[in-house]
Design a protein around this motif. Structure first.
Motif, PDB file in Angstrom:
ATOM      1  N   ILE A  12       0.858  -1.181   0.000  1.00 19.77           N
ATOM      2  CA  ILE A  12       0.000   0.000   0.000  1.00 19.77           C
ATOM      3  C   ILE A  12       0.897   1.236   0.000  1.00 19.77           C
ATOM      4  O   ILE A  12       1.917   1.281   0.683  1.00 19.77           O
ATOM      5  CB  ILE A  12      -1.000  -0.002   1.180  1.00 19.77           C
ATOM      6  N   ASP A  13       0.522   2.221  -0.820  1.00 19.09           N
ATOM      7  CA  ASP A  13       1.322   3.426  -1.024  1.00 19.09           C
ATOM      8  C   ASP A  13       0.672   4.559  -0.230  1.00 19.09           C
ATOM      9  O   ASP A  13      -0.104   5.347  -0.776  1.00 19.09           O
ATOM     10  CB  ASP A  13       1.324   3.734  -2.533  1.00 19.09           C
ATOM     11  N   THR A  14       0.977   4.610   1.060  1.00 18.73           N
ATOM     12  CA  THR A  14       0.339   5.607   1.918  1.00 18.73           C
ATOM     13  C   THR A  14       1.094   5.731   3.236  1.00 18.73           C
ATOM     14  O   THR A  14       1.839   4.821   3.613  1.00 18.73           O
ATOM     15  CB  THR A  14      -1.132   5.220   2.222  1.00 18.73           C
ATOM     16  N   THR A  62       6.184   4.471   1.545  1.00 19.36           N
ATOM     17  CA  THR A  62       5.871   5.858   1.884  1.00 19.36           C
ATOM     18  C   THR A  62       6.838   6.725   1.091  1.00 19.36           C
ATOM     19  O   THR A  62       7.826   6.233   0.536  1.00 19.36           O
ATOM     20  CB  THR A  62       6.061   6.134   3.389  1.00 19.36           C
ATOM     21  N   ASN A  63       6.534   7.997   1.009  1.00 16.78           N
ATOM     22  CA  ASN A  63       7.485   8.953   0.434  1.00 16.78           C
ATOM     23  C   ASN A  63       7.273  10.283   1.161  1.00 16.78           C
ATOM     24  O   ASN A  63       6.282  10.436   1.904  1.00 16.78           O
ATOM     25  CB  ASN A  63       7.321   9.047  -1.096  1.00 16.78           C
ATOM     26  N   PRO A  64       8.180  11.251   0.992  1.00 17.86           N
ATOM     27  CA  PRO A  64       8.050  12.505   1.744  1.00 17.86           C
ATOM     28  C   PRO A  64       6.713  13.204   1.515  1.00 17.86           C
ATOM     29  O   PRO A  64       6.146  13.794   2.447  1.00 17.86           O
ATOM     30  CB  PRO A  64       9.225  13.347   1.218  1.00 17.86           C
ATOM     31  N   ILE A  86      15.255   1.077   2.860  1.00 16.37           N
ATOM     32  CA  ILE A  86      15.660   2.462   2.630  1.00 16.37           C
ATOM     33  C   ILE A  86      15.372   2.843   1.178  1.00 16.37           C
ATOM     34  O   ILE A  86      15.813   2.178   0.237  1.00 16.37           O
ATOM     35  CB  ILE A  86      17.159   2.670   2.953  1.00 16.37           C
ATOM     36  N   LYS A  87      14.612   3.926   1.044  1.00 18.21           N
ATOM     37  CA  LYS A  87      14.232   4.373  -0.304  1.00 18.21           C
ATOM     38  C   LYS A  87      15.148   5.525  -0.693  1.00 18.21           C
ATOM     39  O   LYS A  87      15.264   6.524   0.048  1.00 18.21           O
ATOM     40  CB  LYS A  87      12.772   4.828  -0.262  1.00 18.21           C
ATOM     41  N   VAL A  88      15.808   5.367  -1.833  1.00 19.28           N
ATOM     42  CA  VAL A  88      16.716   6.418  -2.307  1.00 19.28           C
ATOM     43  C   VAL A  88      16.321   6.802  -3.730  1.00 19.28           C
ATOM     44  O   VAL A  88      15.865   5.966  -4.505  1.00 19.28           O
ATOM     45  CB  VAL A  88      18.202   5.949  -2.290  1.00 19.28           C
ATOM     46  N   PRO A 121       9.585   1.976 -10.800  1.00 23.03           N
ATOM     47  CA  PRO A 121       9.223   2.789 -11.960  1.00 23.03           C
ATOM     48  C   PRO A 121       7.839   3.398 -11.719  1.00 23.03           C
ATOM     49  O   PRO A 121       6.932   2.713 -11.234  1.00 23.03           O
ATOM     50  CB  PRO A 121       9.174   1.779 -13.115  1.00 23.03           C
ATOM     51  N   PHE A 122       7.679   4.681 -12.050  1.00 24.23           N
ATOM     52  CA  PHE A 122       6.434   5.422 -11.785  1.00 24.23           C
ATOM     53  C   PHE A 122       5.546   5.411 -13.032  1.00 24.23           C
ATOM     54  O   PHE A 122       5.718   6.241 -13.933  1.00 24.23           O
ATOM     55  CB  PHE A 122       6.764   6.871 -11.420  1.00 24.23           C
ATOM     56  N   VAL A 123       4.577   4.516 -13.085  1.00 30.41           N
ATOM     57  CA  VAL A 123       3.773   4.395 -14.308  1.00 30.41           C
ATOM     58  C   VAL A 123       2.813   5.571 -14.515  1.00 30.41           C
ATOM     59  O   VAL A 123       2.677   6.080 -15.630  1.00 30.41           O
ATOM     60  CB  VAL A 123       3.003   3.052 -14.373  1.00 30.41           C
ATOM     61  N   GLY A 124       2.153   5.999 -13.439  1.00 27.35           N
ATOM     62  CA  GLY A 124       1.157   7.071 -13.577  1.00 27.35           C
ATOM     63  C   GLY A 124       1.764   8.373 -14.064  1.00 27.35           C
ATOM     64  O   GLY A 124       1.190   9.067 -14.909  1.00 27.35           O
ATOM     65  N   ARG A 125       2.944   8.700 -13.526  1.00 22.79           N
ATOM     66  CA  ARG A 125       3.559   9.977 -13.926  1.00 22.79           C
ATOM     67  C   ARG A 125       4.032   9.940 -15.371  1.00 22.79           C
ATOM     68  O   ARG A 125       4.094  10.974 -16.038  1.00 22.79           O
ATOM     69  CB  ARG A 125       4.703  10.338 -12.977  1.00 22.79           C
ATOM     70  N   LEU A 126       4.365   8.736 -15.879  1.00 20.01           N
ATOM     71  CA  LEU A 126       4.703   8.630 -17.305  1.00 20.01           C
ATOM     72  C   LEU A 126       3.434   8.784 -18.139  1.00 20.01           C
ATOM     73  O   LEU A 126       3.416   9.518 -19.132  1.00 20.01           O
ATOM     74  CB  LEU A 126       5.389   7.294 -17.607  1.00 20.01           C
ATOM     75  N   ALA A 144       5.046   1.514  -9.277  1.00 24.95           N
ATOM     76  CA  ALA A 144       4.616   2.615  -8.405  1.00 24.95           C
ATOM     77  C   ALA A 144       3.896   3.685  -9.216  1.00 24.95           C
ATOM     78  O   ALA A 144       3.849   3.618 -10.446  1.00 24.95           O
ATOM     79  CB  ALA A 144       5.824   3.212  -7.699  1.00 24.95           C
ATOM     80  N   SER A 145       3.341   4.655  -8.490  1.00 27.02           N
ATOM     81  CA  SER A 145       2.537   5.712  -9.114  1.00 27.02           C
ATOM     82  C   SER A 145       1.334   5.095  -9.840  1.00 27.02           C
ATOM     83  O   SER A 145       1.001   5.448 -10.962  1.00 27.02           O
ATOM     84  CB  SER A 145       3.414   6.537 -10.065  1.00 27.02           C
ATOM     85  N   VAL A 146       0.743   4.130  -9.152  1.00 25.35           N
ATOM     86  CA  VAL A 146      -0.425   3.404  -9.678  1.00 25.35           C
ATOM     87  C   VAL A 146      -1.660   4.258  -9.425  1.00 25.35           C
ATOM     88  O   VAL A 146      -1.858   4.769  -8.329  1.00 25.35           O
ATOM     89  CB  VAL A 146      -0.516   2.029  -8.977  1.00 25.35           C
ATOM     90  N   ARG A 147      -2.484   4.413 -10.450  1.00 23.87           N
ATOM     91  CA  ARG A 147      -3.622   5.328 -10.316  1.00 23.87           C
ATOM     92  C   ARG A 147      -4.985   4.640 -10.413  1.00 23.87           C
ATOM     93  O   ARG A 147      -5.990   5.224 -10.070  1.00 23.87           O
ATOM     94  CB  ARG A 147      -3.541   6.400 -11.421  1.00 23.87           C
ATOM     95  N   HIS A 148      -5.028   3.425 -10.980  1.00 19.11           N
ATOM     96  CA  HIS A 148      -6.326   2.768 -11.185  1.00 19.11           C
ATOM     97  C   HIS A 148      -6.157   1.246 -11.272  1.00 19.11           C
ATOM     98  O   HIS A 148      -5.021   0.759 -11.433  1.00 19.11           O
ATOM     99  CB  HIS A 148      -7.021   3.317 -12.445  1.00 19.11           C
TER     100      HIS A 148
HETATM  101  O1  G3P Z   1       5.367   6.210  -3.868  1.00 15.90           O
HETATM  102  C1  G3P Z   1       5.659   6.810  -5.072  1.00 15.90           C
HETATM  103  C2  G3P Z   1       4.549   6.882  -6.076  1.00 15.90           C
HETATM  104  O2  G3P Z   1       3.704   5.798  -5.943  1.00 15.90           O
HETATM  105  C3  G3P Z   1       3.866   8.208  -6.190  1.00 15.90           C
HETATM  106  O3  G3P Z   1       2.672   8.154  -6.915  1.00 15.90           O
HETATM  107  O4  G3P Z   1       0.559   9.182  -7.697  1.00 15.90           O
HETATM  108  O5  G3P Z   1       2.326  10.640  -6.651  1.00 15.90           O
HETATM  109  O6  G3P Z   1       2.665   9.680  -8.918  1.00 15.90           O
HETATM  110  P1  G3P Z   1       2.024   9.478  -7.578  1.00 15.90           P
END
Ligand code: G3P
Length: 215
Positions: A5-7, A27-29, A83-85, A129-134, A164-168
């Motif tokens: 889970i990304d939260t 998690t991320n900042p 550790i996430k870098v 890899p961030f799919v949604g942002r691509l 990562a960056s999964v939107r749907h």
């Molecule tokens: O955790 C990194 C990533 O999943 C961020 O997603 O939706 O901000 O592009 P998003």
């Protein structure tokens, strides 16, 4: 495929864990800031109590010394802390150092196959890899996942592809079809995966028919 889970929302993590589908947390900042957690380490300790799996905690330094200092400090919290870098030169250097010492590393902000190749060579546990942002910039995010999975299979790298960056929900389904090792998703997407209108209609009919029998 593992589900993360990304939260940084503890309630969402508890809820997803209670469904029995959760293998880890990322998690991320930005996510930590969104939840207003002032005590980052305390938050990570809480997450480690809820989920027994890799918990990604991101460093915010951009130089090697800073990343190492932050990373060692975070790794002390629990054996599951990963550790996430970021995928920059210092991030790769830190990755190599941490993995050689048995600390798990998630290399994040990956947008190309060549970046993913470098992360694997640096011994990353996960590449993100961030799919949604691509997709957001009219580039096929899932195609990148396919390319990385093939490349890693060609050479037998141990690095796991963490989508990562999964939107749907379709991002999740496609990730599984491609054979990605892990998919991290917001709580909302986990909920969306559950629902089907025919399930709701079918359940209602069963319950209505049961009521008729009872008079
Ligand atoms: O955790 C990194 C990533 O999943 C961020 O997603 O939706 O901000 O592009 P998003």
């Amino acid at each position: 495929m593992k589900f993360f889970i990304d939260t940084a929302n503890l309630k969402e993590i508890k809820e997803a864990a209670s469904m029995g589908v959760l293998d880890g947390v990322t998690t991320n900042p930005s996510l930590v800031s969104k939840e207003g957690h002032k005590d980052f380490k305390g938050m990570l300790e809480e997450i480690c109590k809820i989920v027994d799996g890799p918990i990604s905690a991101e460093v915010v330094s951009t130089d090697l010394d800073g990343m190492l200092k932050e990373g060692y400090d975070l790794a002390k919290i629990h054996k599951n802390i990963t550790i996430k870098v970021p995928l920059i030169k210092a991030g790769l250097q830190a990755c190599k150092r941490f993995t050689s010492e048995g600390i798990k590393v998630n290399v994040t902000l990956c947008f190309s196959p060549n970046q993913a190749l470098l992360a694997a060579k640096a011994g990353a546990t996960f590449i993100s890899p961030f799919v949604g942002r691509l997709d957001d910039i009219s580039t096929n995010g899932m195609q990148l996942i396919e390319e990385i999975v093939v490349m890693y299979e060609n050479y037998g790298y141990d690095t796991e592809v963490l989508v990562a960056s999964v939107r749907h929900p379709m991002h999740v389904v496609e990730a599984a079809q491609i054979g990605a090792h892990v998919c991290t998703m917001p709580y909302k997407v986990i909920e969306q995966l559950i629902h089907h209108p025919l399930t709701d209609i079918g359940l209602q009919k069963f319950l209505d028919d049961w009521k008729k029998l009872k008079g």
